[in-house]
Each structure stands twice: as structure tokens, then as C-alpha cells.
Design a protein around this motif. Structure first.
Motif, PDB file in Angstrom:
ATOM      1  N   LYS A 186       0.828  -1.224   0.000  1.00 48.54           N
ATOM      2  CA  LYS A 186       0.000   0.000   0.000  1.00 48.54           C
ATOM      3  C   LYS A 186       0.853   1.260   0.000  1.00 48.54           C
ATOM      4  O   LYS A 186       0.441   2.280  -0.527  1.00 48.54           O
ATOM      5  CB  LYS A 186      -0.989  -0.018   1.150  1.00 48.54           C
ATOM      6  N   GLU A 187       2.053   1.201   0.564  1.00 44.45           N
ATOM      7  CA  GLU A 187       2.930   2.371   0.557  1.00 44.45           C
ATOM      8  C   GLU A 187       3.332   2.732  -0.868  1.00 44.45           C
ATOM      9  O   GLU A 187       3.312   3.911  -1.241  1.00 44.45           O
ATOM     10  CB  GLU A 187       4.179   2.126   1.410  1.00 44.45           C
ATOM     11  N   LEU A 188       3.685   1.727  -1.647  1.00 44.31           N
ATOM     12  CA  LEU A 188       4.064   1.973  -3.043  1.00 44.31           C
ATOM     13  C   LEU A 188       2.849   2.400  -3.863  1.00 44.31           C
ATOM     14  O   LEU A 188       2.919   3.356  -4.645  1.00 44.31           O
ATOM     15  CB  LEU A 188       4.704   0.723  -3.650  1.00 44.31           C
ATOM     16  N   TYR A 189       1.737   1.725  -3.672  1.00 43.72           N
ATOM     17  CA  TYR A 189       0.513   2.041  -4.407  1.00 43.72           C
ATOM     18  C   TYR A 189       0.075   3.486  -4.139  1.00 43.72           C
ATOM     19  O   TYR A 189      -0.203   4.246  -5.070  1.00 43.72           O
ATOM     20  CB  TYR A 189      -0.590   1.059  -4.004  1.00 43.72           C
ATOM     21  N   ASN A 190       0.035   3.878  -2.880  1.00 42.94           N
ATOM     22  CA  ASN A 190      -0.383   5.246  -2.541  1.00 42.94           C
ATOM     23  C   ASN A 190       0.683   6.266  -2.930  1.00 42.94           C
ATOM     24  O   ASN A 190       0.357   7.410  -3.240  1.00 42.94           O
ATOM     25  CB  ASN A 190      -0.745   5.338  -1.066  1.00 42.94           C
TER      26      ASN A 190
ATOM     27  N   TYR B  38      -3.302  13.371   0.904  1.00 47.54           N
ATOM     28  CA  TYR B  38      -4.287  12.363   0.491  1.00 47.54           C
ATOM     29  C   TYR B  38      -3.683  10.956   0.511  1.00 47.54           C
ATOM     30  O   TYR B  38      -4.271  10.024   1.059  1.00 47.54           O
ATOM     31  CB  TYR B  38      -4.831  12.691  -0.899  1.00 47.54           C
ATOM     32  N   GLY B  39      -2.527  10.785  -0.111  1.00 44.06           N
ATOM     33  CA  GLY B  39      -1.902   9.470  -0.193  1.00 44.06           C
ATOM     34  C   GLY B  39      -1.491   8.926   1.163  1.00 44.06           C
ATOM     35  O   GLY B  39      -1.707   7.745   1.464  1.00 44.06           O
ATOM     36  N   VAL B  40      -0.917   9.772   2.008  1.00 44.22           N
ATOM     37  CA  VAL B  40      -0.483   9.330   3.332  1.00 44.22           C
ATOM     38  C   VAL B  40      -1.691   9.006   4.198  1.00 44.22           C
ATOM     39  O   VAL B  40      -1.707   7.990   4.916  1.00 44.22           O
ATOM     40  CB  VAL B  40       0.423  10.395   3.991  1.00 44.22           C
TER      41      VAL B  40
ATOM     42  N   ALA C  68       4.637   3.435  15.854  1.00 43.33           N
ATOM     43  CA  ALA C  68       5.906   3.505  15.126  1.00 43.33           C
ATOM     44  C   ALA C  68       5.786   2.863  13.742  1.00 43.33           C
ATOM     45  O   ALA C  68       6.290   3.407  12.749  1.00 43.33           O
ATOM     46  CB  ALA C  68       7.012   2.838  15.930  1.00 43.33           C
ATOM     47  N   ASP C  69       5.130   1.719  13.658  1.00 44.53           N
ATOM     48  CA  ASP C  69       4.956   1.060  12.359  1.00 44.53           C
ATOM     49  C   ASP C  69       4.137   1.918  11.399  1.00 44.53           C
ATOM     50  O   ASP C  69       4.433   1.994  10.209  1.00 44.53           O
ATOM     51  CB  ASP C  69       4.279  -0.301  12.531  1.00 44.53           C
ATOM     52  N   ASN C  70       3.110   2.567  11.917  1.00 48.33           N
ATOM     53  CA  ASN C  70       2.294   3.433  11.074  1.00 48.33           C
ATOM     54  C   ASN C  70       3.064   4.678  10.645  1.00 48.33           C
ATOM     55  O   ASN C  70       2.881   5.165   9.528  1.00 48.33           O
ATOM     56  CB  ASN C  70       1.001   3.815  11.794  1.00 48.33           C
ATOM     57  N   ALA C  71       3.911   5.201  11.511  1.00 49.29           N
ATOM     58  CA  ALA C  71       4.724   6.361  11.147  1.00 49.29           C
ATOM     59  C   ALA C  71       5.694   6.004  10.025  1.00 49.29           C
ATOM     60  O   ALA C  71       5.864   6.772   9.074  1.00 49.29           O
ATOM     61  CB  ALA C  71       5.479   6.885  12.366  1.00 49.29           C
ATOM     62  N   ILE C  72       6.298   4.835  10.117  1.00 50.84           N
ATOM     63  CA  ILE C  72       7.215   4.389   9.063  1.00 50.84           C
ATOM     64  C   ILE C  72       6.454   4.173   7.761  1.00 50.84           C
ATOM     65  O   ILE C  72       6.903   4.578   6.685  1.00 50.84           O
ATOM     66  CB  ILE C  72       7.963   3.113   9.509  1.00 50.84           C
ATOM     67  N   SER C  73       5.299   3.543   7.846  1.00 47.83           N
ATOM     68  CA  SER C  73       4.470   3.303   6.669  1.00 47.83           C
ATOM     69  C   SER C  73       4.061   4.618   6.012  1.00 47.83           C
ATOM     70  O   SER C  73       4.119   4.761   4.788  1.00 47.83           O
ATOM     71  CB  SER C  73       3.233   2.494   7.078  1.00 47.83           C
ATOM     72  N   ALA C  74       3.662   5.584   6.812  1.00 49.29           N
ATOM     73  CA  ALA C  74       3.256   6.897   6.289  1.00 49.29           C
ATOM     74  C   ALA C  74       4.430   7.614   5.640  1.00 49.29           C
ATOM     75  O   ALA C  74       4.296   8.192   4.553  1.00 49.29           O
ATOM     76  CB  ALA C  74       2.667   7.741   7.418  1.00 49.29           C
TER      77      ALA C  74
ATOM     78  N   ALA D  64       7.404  15.814   3.260  1.00 51.74           N
ATOM     79  CA  ALA D  64       6.969  14.452   3.576  1.00 51.74           C
ATOM     80  C   ALA D  64       7.022  14.208   5.081  1.00 51.74           C
ATOM     81  O   ALA D  64       6.103  13.610   5.656  1.00 51.74           O
ATOM     82  CB  ALA D  64       7.840  13.435   2.846  1.00 51.74           C
ATOM     83  N   VAL D  65       8.065  14.687   5.723  1.00 47.74           N
ATOM     84  CA  VAL D  65       8.189  14.521   7.174  1.00 47.74           C
ATOM     85  C   VAL D  65       7.107  15.328   7.903  1.00 47.74           C
ATOM     86  O   VAL D  65       6.474  14.829   8.834  1.00 47.74           O
ATOM     87  CB  VAL D  65       9.604  14.937   7.647  1.00 47.74           C
ATOM     88  N   ILE D  66       6.869  16.548   7.463  1.00 48.51           N
ATOM     89  CA  ILE D  66       5.854  17.390   8.096  1.00 48.51           C
ATOM     90  C   ILE D  66       4.463  16.777   7.939  1.00 48.51           C
ATOM     91  O   ILE D  66       3.680  16.725   8.889  1.00 48.51           O
ATOM     92  CB  ILE D  66       5.904  18.827   7.526  1.00 48.51           C
ATOM     93  N   VAL D  67       4.153  16.299   6.731  1.00 51.34           N
ATOM     94  CA  VAL D  67       2.854  15.663   6.494  1.00 51.34           C
ATOM     95  C   VAL D  67       2.717  14.416   7.361  1.00 51.34           C
ATOM     96  O   VAL D  67       1.671  14.186   7.972  1.00 51.34           O
ATOM     97  CB  VAL D  67       2.675  15.329   5.000  1.00 51.34           C
ATOM     98  N   THR D  68       3.761  13.618   7.432  1.00 52.63           N
ATOM     99  CA  THR D  68       3.718  12.395   8.244  1.00 52.63           C
ATOM    100  C   THR D  68       3.464  12.728   9.705  1.00 52.63           C
ATOM    101  O   THR D  68       2.582  12.126  10.338  1.00 52.63           O
ATOM    102  CB  THR D  68       5.035  11.610   8.097  1.00 52.63           C
ATOM    103  N   PHE D  69       4.206  13.675  10.241  1.00 49.66           N
ATOM    104  CA  PHE D  69       4.020  14.028  11.644  1.00 49.66           C
ATOM    105  C   PHE D  69       2.637  14.607  11.913  1.00 49.66           C
ATOM    106  O   PHE D  69       2.001  14.276  12.903  1.00 49.66           O
ATOM    107  CB  PHE D  69       5.096  15.008  12.120  1.00 49.66           C
ATOM    108  N   SER D  70       2.169  15.467  11.028  1.00 50.86           N
ATOM    109  CA  SER D  70       0.852  16.074  11.270  1.00 50.86           C
ATOM    110  C   SER D  70      -0.266  15.036  11.178  1.00 50.86           C
ATOM    111  O   SER D  70      -1.199  15.051  11.990  1.00 50.86           O
ATOM    112  CB  SER D  70       0.606  17.237  10.318  1.00 50.86           C
ATOM    113  N   LEU D  71      -0.179  14.112  10.229  1.00 55.03           N
ATOM    114  CA  LEU D  71      -1.210  13.079  10.133  1.00 55.03           C
ATOM    115  C   LEU D  71      -1.094  12.050  11.257  1.00 55.03           C
ATOM    116  O   LEU D  71      -2.108  11.507  11.707  1.00 55.03           O
ATOM    117  CB  LEU D  71      -1.165  12.392   8.770  1.00 55.03           C
ATOM    118  N   MET D  72       0.112  11.806  11.724  1.00 56.07           N
ATOM    119  CA  MET D  72       0.258  10.891  12.865  1.00 56.07           C
ATOM    120  C   MET D  72      -0.357  11.516  14.117  1.00 56.07           C
ATOM    121  O   MET D  72      -0.958  10.806  14.933  1.00 56.07           O
ATOM    122  CB  MET D  72       1.727  10.543  13.103  1.00 56.07           C
ATOM    123  N   LEU D  73      -0.244  12.817  14.265  1.00 54.64           N
ATOM    124  CA  LEU D  73      -0.905  13.476  15.390  1.00 54.64           C
ATOM    125  C   LEU D  73      -2.416  13.382  15.261  1.00 54.64           C
ATOM    126  O   LEU D  73      -3.125  13.187  16.248  1.00 54.64           O
ATOM    127  CB  LEU D  73      -0.475  14.943  15.478  1.00 54.64           C
TER     128      LEU D  73
END
Length: 145
Positions: free
Chosen positions: A5-9, A45-47, A63-69, A127-136
Motif C-alpha cells: 500500500k505504501e508503493l501504491y499510494n 491524500y496518499g499518506v 511507530a509502524d504506522n509512522a514508518i508506513s506513512a 513528507a516529514v511534516i505531512v507524516t508528523f501532522s497526520l500521525m498526530l
């Protein structure tokens, strides 16, 4: 064979960004620098789609979801930069880059690689900012320890 799903998204992010920039080029809006900021919507959207899929599958480890995102976002960014390099070379390379750099904040005359490496760093940061904001955002849906 099912793609991760990471590659697909990540590919969805790339397609969204590519279509957005082609549309801007066709409509002659590519010189409007503020419109370039909206490409972050495709990364969100993708993340978010990856995180939603993980949640539905019962994967709630933070942690696994953060890496995946992060992998999803970085895949989209890397594919977009590679697509941009190919597009720039198809339009004339360094001579075309001069028209692009006029609308961005580049000093002097950057080469194709200088231009794209700087955009790569910008993409990694976004990418890091989007990941952190969506993880929050998604953190409240995960069970607390």
C-alpha cells in the motif's frame, strides 16, 4: 501480485502531482508560484489513505504506522522528482530550467540537477511534516499505552 500500500499510494501521489502540474502548464498558470504549494494536498491524500488502510487492517502500532506513512510520502516525492527530471530534459534541459527558476527563488542559473536536488530536499521536508501532522491526527484513534 499485490503492491504494498505504501508503493501504491506513493504512485497515486505521483499521478496526482503530475496531473496537477500538467494542468497548470496547459492553463498557463505554471508561473504562479503560490499554486505550486497545493501539491501538498496530494501528499496528504496518499499518506492519509495509507494510515486509514492500516487502521482498517488493525495495525495500530504508532511507530509502524509512522514508518508506513513516511515511506508512502517519500515514494510519492521521489517518483515526482524523477518525473520532473524526465520532463525538464524532454523540454530542453538547462535552457528550460531557466524559465522555471525565474518563478522560484533561485539565485543565478541553476542546473537541472541543482534545481531538482533542492526540490528533493524540500519534498523530503514536506513528507516529514505531512507524516508528523497526520500521525498526530490519527494518534487519537490508536489505543494508548
Amino acid at each position: 501480485m499485490k503492491l504494498p500500500k505504501e508503493l501504491y499510494n506513493g504512485v497515486i501521489i505521483f499521478i496526482g502531482i503530475a496531473l496537477y502540474f500538467v494542468l497548470m502548464e496547459v492553463l498557463h498558470l505554471s508561473n504562479q508560484f503560490f499554486l505550486r504549494l497545493f501539491n501538498i494536498v496530494f501528499i496528504y491524500y496518499g499518506v492519509n489513505k495509507t494510515l486509514k488502510s492500516n487502521f482498517v487492517e488493525g495495525k495500530t502500532d504508532f511507530a509502524d504506522n509512522a514508518i508506513s506513512a513516511l515511506l508512502t510520502a517519500l515514494t510519492g516525492v521521489l517518483l515526482s522528482i524523477m518525473g520532473l527530471v524526465a520532463y525538464i530534459y524532454s523540454k530542453g534541459g538547462d535552457s528550460y530550467i531557466q524559465t522555471l527558476s525565474e518563478s522560484l527563488l533561485f539565485v543565478g542559473s541553476p542546473s537541472v540537477m541543482t534545481y531538482n536536488i533542492s526540490l528533493l530536499f524540500e519534498g523530503i521536508v514536506s513528507a516529514v511534516i505531512v507524516t508528523f501532522s497526520l500521525m498526530l491526527y490519527w494518534k487519537k484513534k490508536y489505543p494508548s499505552d
